[in-house]
Enzyme design. Sequence first.
Site, PDB file in Angstrom:
ATOM      1  N   SER A   1       0.867  -1.178   0.000  1.00 33.40           N
ATOM      2  CA  SER A   1       0.000   0.000   0.000  1.00 33.40           C
ATOM      3  C   SER A   1       0.901   1.224   0.000  1.00 33.40           C
ATOM      4  CB  SER A   1      -0.872  -0.005   1.272  1.00 33.40           C
ATOM      5  OG  SER A   1      -1.391   1.266   1.561  1.00 33.40           O
TER       6      SER A   1
ATOM      7  N   TYR B   1      -1.789  -1.038  10.523  1.00 36.59           N
ATOM      8  CA  TYR B   1      -1.816  -1.237   9.072  1.00 36.59           C
ATOM      9  C   TYR B   1      -0.536  -0.715   8.427  1.00 36.59           C
ATOM     10  CZ  TYR B   1      -3.562  -1.041   4.254  1.00 36.59           C
ATOM     11  OH  TYR B   1      -3.732  -1.200   2.900  1.00 36.59           O
TER      12      TYR B   1
END
Length: 255
Positions: free
Chosen positions: A148, A161
């Site tokens: 990401s 995350y």
Amino acid sequence: MVTDMFDLSGRVAVVTGGSRGIGRAIALGLADAGATVVPTARSADDVQETVDRIEDAGGEGLAETVDVADVESVESLFDRVGEELGGADVVVNNAGINPGNALGTPDRVDPEGFDTVMDVNLRGAFLCARAATEHLQKDGGSVVNVASVGGLVGLPRQHPYVASKHGLVGITKSLALDWAPDVRVNCLAPGYVATDLTEDLTSDDDLRAAILRQTPLDRFADPEEIAGPAVFLASDAASYVTGSVLTADGGWTAR
């Protein structure tokens, strides 16, 4: 021809988290390029739907359920892929979560939520790479870790995350060094994609506007727009690419 280098005919690709969103789009893209695709998820019904779509389009697929955070589950997955399809040539580590109990300022993050995110997003990718080692080294395989932009920059209130995705970028580089020249390992870093994982963001006008201000292309990506870069990294078109991070982020990290 250059276009022939994208052909994945005769190869077997395992895609974790392949039942929806980015994972499903990548699974369908790999199948369209000729691969036999093994999408995985924890839900048998969801992953079978991906295989049905692959087969409806004329491709070949095998639905498998797996818990990527569980060693025995992951090892059983690759044992079955070896027995039924002769092994995996491509592994796409896409399974990822970002649950509510792992969001917020540090004092509000549940430690169990932190552990769960790390188990799925980071440990799961490592376990899959570990279990697939012999498959990949047999004929020279490719691993694509889906990280990401959160693996390259900080994102507020998403500490577990971001930590997991930064770790995934690091593991990508270490695996690439350990497995060269036989196996290529790369990382794909999408920006904000319109999936169920970002549904809350797209429905919040203020959050959506803030994200679009940071994104030069001024929109969320469709999941299918992440499939093309994944096929590239998996294919011979990227035969001299390893240890790299390819961003597909609408320009997010260019700022």
